[in-house]
Scaffold this motif. Structure first.
Motif, PDB file in Angstrom:
ATOM      1  N   GLN A 188      57.595  33.259  33.893  1.00 25.25           N
ATOM      2  CA  GLN A 188      56.298  33.994  34.523  1.00 25.25           C
ATOM      3  C   GLN A 188      55.379  34.832  34.169  1.00 25.25           C
ATOM      4  O   GLN A 188      54.410  34.714  34.519  1.00 25.25           O
ATOM      5  N   LYS A 189      55.522  35.266  32.929  1.00 30.77           N
ATOM      6  CA  LYS A 189      54.638  36.382  32.192  1.00 30.77           C
ATOM      7  C   LYS A 189      53.751  35.799  31.450  1.00 30.77           C
ATOM      8  O   LYS A 189      52.316  36.080  31.524  1.00 30.77           O
ATOM      9  N   THR A 190      53.868  34.555  30.996  1.00 33.71           N
ATOM     10  CA  THR A 190      53.264  33.911  30.353  1.00 33.71           C
ATOM     11  C   THR A 190      52.380  33.327  31.413  1.00 33.71           C
ATOM     12  O   THR A 190      50.412  33.714  31.392  1.00 33.71           O
ATOM     13  N   ASN A 191      52.447  32.499  32.396  1.00 31.35           N
ATOM     14  CA  ASN A 191      51.902  32.012  33.322  1.00 31.35           C
ATOM     15  C   ASN A 191      50.812  32.968  33.880  1.00 31.35           C
ATOM     16  O   ASN A 191      49.767  33.012  34.733  1.00 31.35           O
ATOM     17  N   LEU A 192      51.252  34.781  34.321  1.00 27.47           N
ATOM     18  CA  LEU A 192      50.044  36.224  34.965  1.00 27.47           C
ATOM     19  C   LEU A 192      49.611  36.142  33.795  1.00 27.47           C
ATOM     20  O   LEU A 192      48.143  36.717  34.307  1.00 27.47           O
ATOM     21  N   ASN A 193      49.470  36.056  32.559  1.00 26.37           N
ATOM     22  CA  ASN A 193      48.420  36.506  31.866  1.00 26.37           C
ATOM     23  C   ASN A 193      47.669  35.814  31.731  1.00 26.37           C
ATOM     24  O   ASN A 193      46.272  35.374  31.433  1.00 26.37           O
ATOM     25  N   LEU A 194      47.552  34.274  31.812  1.00 24.49           N
ATOM     26  CA  LEU A 194      46.857  33.017  31.866  1.00 24.49           C
ATOM     27  C   LEU A 194      45.808  33.495  33.428  1.00 24.49           C
ATOM     28  O   LEU A 194      44.925  33.433  33.366  1.00 24.49           O
ATOM     29  N   LEU A 195      46.431  33.440  34.580  1.00 23.49           N
ATOM     30  CA  LEU A 195      46.342  33.713  35.911  1.00 23.49           C
ATOM     31  C   LEU A 195      45.164  35.631  35.808  1.00 23.49           C
ATOM     32  O   LEU A 195      43.727  34.603  35.723  1.00 23.49           O
ATOM     33  N   ARG A 196      45.229  35.579  34.764  1.00 24.91           N
ATOM     34  CA  ARG A 196      44.617  37.157  34.724  1.00 24.91           C
ATOM     35  C   ARG A 196      43.547  36.816  33.917  1.00 24.91           C
ATOM     36  O   ARG A 196      42.327  36.791  34.319  1.00 24.91           O
ATOM     37  N   ASP A 197      43.509  35.860  32.802  1.00 28.21           N
ATOM     38  CA  ASP A 197      42.653  35.745  31.874  1.00 28.21           C
ATOM     39  C   ASP A 197      41.833  34.368  33.120  1.00 28.21           C
ATOM     40  O   ASP A 197      40.564  34.123  32.697  1.00 28.21           O
ATOM     41  N   MET A 198      42.029  33.602  33.784  1.00 30.00           N
ATOM     42  CA  MET A 198      41.222  32.658  34.378  1.00 30.00           C
ATOM     43  C   MET A 198      40.401  33.216  34.843  1.00 30.00           C
ATOM     44  O   MET A 198      39.280  33.058  35.687  1.00 30.00           O
ATOM     45  N   ALA A 199      41.339  34.774  36.311  1.00 26.74           N
ATOM     46  CA  ALA A 199      40.107  35.069  37.273  1.00 26.74           C
ATOM     47  C   ALA A 199      39.151  35.796  36.322  1.00 26.74           C
ATOM     48  O   ALA A 199      38.377  35.433  36.530  1.00 26.74           O
ATOM     49  N   LEU A 200      39.354  36.309  34.726  1.00 27.65           N
ATOM     50  CA  LEU A 200      38.325  36.761  34.463  1.00 27.65           C
ATOM     51  C   LEU A 200      37.181  35.985  33.988  1.00 27.65           C
ATOM     52  O   LEU A 200      35.786  35.918  34.202  1.00 27.65           O
ATOM     53  N   LEU A 201      38.184  34.615  33.530  1.00 30.76           N
ATOM     54  CA  LEU A 201      36.576  33.379  33.707  1.00 30.76           C
ATOM     55  C   LEU A 201      36.175  33.364  34.232  1.00 30.76           C
ATOM     56  O   LEU A 201      34.356  33.134  34.008  1.00 30.76           O
ATOM     57  N   ILE A 202      36.740  33.053  35.805  1.00 31.35           N
ATOM     58  CA  ILE A 202      35.568  32.782  37.275  1.00 31.35           C
ATOM     59  C   ILE A 202      35.024  33.877  36.955  1.00 31.35           C
ATOM     60  O   ILE A 202      33.875  33.520  37.425  1.00 31.35           O
ATOM     61  N   ALA A 203      35.440  34.414  37.140  1.00 31.49           N
ATOM     62  CA  ALA A 203      34.018  36.321  37.639  1.00 31.49           C
ATOM     63  C   ALA A 203      32.680  35.633  36.788  1.00 31.49           C
ATOM     64  O   ALA A 203      32.051  35.949  37.184  1.00 31.49           O
ATOM     65  N   HIS A 204      33.510  36.279  35.517  1.00 30.92           N
ATOM     66  CA  HIS A 204      32.659  35.781  34.224  1.00 30.92           C
ATOM     67  C   HIS A 204      31.588  34.294  34.003  1.00 30.92           C
ATOM     68  O   HIS A 204      29.326  34.125  34.696  1.00 30.92           O
ATOM     69  N   ASN A 205      32.104  33.210  34.700  1.00 30.28           N
ATOM     70  CA  ASN A 205      31.127  32.564  35.499  1.00 30.28           C
ATOM     71  C   ASN A 205      30.192  32.916  36.775  1.00 30.28           C
ATOM     72  O   ASN A 205      29.244  31.688  36.146  1.00 30.28           O
ATOM     73  N   PHE A 206      30.652  33.056  37.249  1.00 30.05           N
ATOM     74  CA  PHE A 206      29.725  33.358  38.594  1.00 30.05           C
ATOM     75  C   PHE A 206      28.653  34.115  37.985  1.00 30.05           C
ATOM     76  O   PHE A 206      27.685  34.309  38.512  1.00 30.05           O
ATOM     77  N   LYS A 207      29.207  35.508  37.743  1.00 27.46           N
ATOM     78  CA  LYS A 207      28.071  37.073  37.196  1.00 27.46           C
ATOM     79  C   LYS A 207      26.718  36.026  35.714  1.00 27.46           C
ATOM     80  O   LYS A 207      25.574  36.149  36.189  1.00 27.46           O
ATOM     81  N   ASN A 208      27.412  34.389  35.255  1.00 26.24           N
ATOM     82  CA  ASN A 208      26.042  33.974  34.244  1.00 26.24           C
ATOM     83  C   ASN A 208      25.517  32.732  34.922  1.00 26.24           C
ATOM     84  O   ASN A 208      25.121  32.315  34.565  1.00 26.24           O
ATOM     85  N   ASP A 209      26.054  32.365  35.960  1.00 22.94           N
ATOM     86  CA  ASP A 209      25.304  31.854  36.338  1.00 22.94           C
ATOM     87  C   ASP A 209      23.950  31.543  37.367  1.00 22.94           C
ATOM     88  O   ASP A 209      23.901  32.453  38.035  1.00 22.94           O
TER      89      ASP A 209
END
Length: 412
Positions: free
Chosen positions: A285-306
């Motif tokens: 669960q802790k690993t998944n939480l960290n992955l979700l946080r990293d994914m959230a940041l990546l999704i936001a950055h991809n949108f901003k850089n588009d």
């Protein structure tokens, strides 16, 4: 008056006559809700169906072939609620649901025995008790019952059962000197003499209206499951008597076999195996939480850089939580962009978050709740909550895109 069920608790069938039959209603729990059922209240010349009292639930059974849904005491009479009418003066055969009756007898006599020994051995007085559907509880007037006391009490009650001690029913009048030795928590306001006494020879004599075994050996065995904190400095002692112990053992063994198959370990290793699984699950669960946080940041950055990004961003993911959505929103400039995020099953319940210019979010939030059949609230440019169904998510997205375009045209 004593009913036939109190004079002979082991009688399973009885012939009597109908004394009265009147229309009535009964409130029953059906599907978790209390509903009124129309029927008839039947009073008999005598009955082997016990009306609830003394902490003991009522009996179930049949009058002729008509099921008796409830039995209550009305003054000196027992009122039987049935769905069909019976003719006054009609001779009827009454049958008791013996499995239910004998279970109640075992639990009630078991309670008397436990109560008597808890008082004589440790001075713990019983203030109330409950005969539950699966387990029974005795409320003791003490804040703590030690584990050693529970063990000693269990050994003592089962020793009395093995001693084959008779249980007798006596009728005493107000001038009887034996009343001074009888245990009682007081008489009801509508009591009438004589008083019924349940006497466990040499152990306990107690005023009681309930049905009981004729010998402690009929209890078979008593198991004290443990204690729970009660109300107002009291302790609840949980117990099983007789056939309930056998059913409990059967259910426990069935559960044990299922755990052996699931955990691939022997019964003695189940606790250790579950502990390891819990620790592994927390790590996952802790690993998944960290992955979700990293994914959230990546999704936001991809949108901003588009370079083709617009002023509306929408995303749905099956996995995620409020934190996942808030990370995305925090990374996107919601003063210029309307953001609509959801997590959960595509056509099932889930979570939602709408963020953007405060004026837009305030106007669009109520419509969002309506379409998602949800509950939520918002402030400072964010509106979030729970959706009962995400089935209309596509409709919500189209609506938000359209309104977002309208807002932009107004600004231009």
């Amino acid at each position: 008056m004593a009913f036939q069920c109190q004079r002979d608790c082991y009688m399973k069938e009885f012939v009597t006559t109908v004394a009265s039959c009147c229309p009535a209603e009964l409130k029953q729990e059906i599907g978790g809700k209390k509903e009124s059922v129309s029927g008839f209240t039947v009073k008999l010349q005598d009955t082997i169906l016990f009306p609830e009292g003394g902490g003991q639930p009522d009996d179930h059974g049949l009058i002729t072939d008509i099921p008796v849904l409830r039995v209550t005491r009305q003054g000196q009479d027992a009122a039987h609620f049935v769905a069909s009418p019976l003719e006054v003066g009609q001779e009827v055969r009454v049958k008791v649901d013996w499995e239910r009756r004998f279970d109640h007898m075992q639990q009630h006599s078991g309670q008397h025995l436990i109560t008597a020994l808890a008082e004589s051995m440790f001075g713990h007085m019983t203030t109330s008790w409950e005969l539950g559907r699966q387990r029974s509880t005795i409320e003791l007037d003490t804040p703590v019952v030690k584990a050693a006391q529970v063990q000693a009490l269990e050994e003592a009650v089962n020793e009395k059962i093995r001693a084959h001690i008779p249980v007798n029913v006596k009728l005493l009048y107000n001038d009887s000197p034996e009343l001074e030795k009888v245990r009682s928590r007081g008489l009801p306001d509508d009591h009438a003499w004589p008083i019924r006494i349940v006497d466990i020879e040499g152990v306990d004599a107690n005023m009681c209206c309930g049905t009981h075994v004729s010998n402690l050996s009929h209890l078979q065995v008593i198991k004290l499951l443990g204690t729970e904190k009660g109300k107002k400095n009291k302790t609840n002692l949980i117990f099983l008597a007789g056939n309930r112990v056998l059913k409990y053992a059967e259910k426990s063994y069935s559960t044990e076999r299922s755990l052996v198959a699931l955990l691939k370990t022997g019964p003695d290793e189940h606790v250790e195996a579950v502990d390891k699984l819990q620790k592994s699950m927390k790590l996952v669960q802790k690993t998944n939480l960290n992955l979700l946080r990293d994914m959230a940041l990546l999704i936001a950055h991809n949108f901003k850089n588009d370079p083709r990004r617009g002023n509306f961003f929408s995303l749905h993911r099956k996995e995620g939580d409020h934190e996942f959505m808030n990370i995305i929103v925090n990374e996107i400039n919601t003063q210029e962009t309307l953001v609509f995020l959801t997590v959960g099953e595509e056509k099932g319940p889930g979570l939602f978050l709408l963020a953007g210019p405060s004026e837009q979010v305030t106007q669009l939030g109520p419509r969002l709740l309506q379409l998602l059949q949800g509950k939520g609230a918002g402030k400072n440019g964010r509106f979030q909550g729970k959706a009962n169904s995400l089935a209309r998510r596509g409709e919500v997205e189209a609506f938000l895109q359209q309104r977002c375009n309208q807002f932009n045209l107004q600004e231009e």
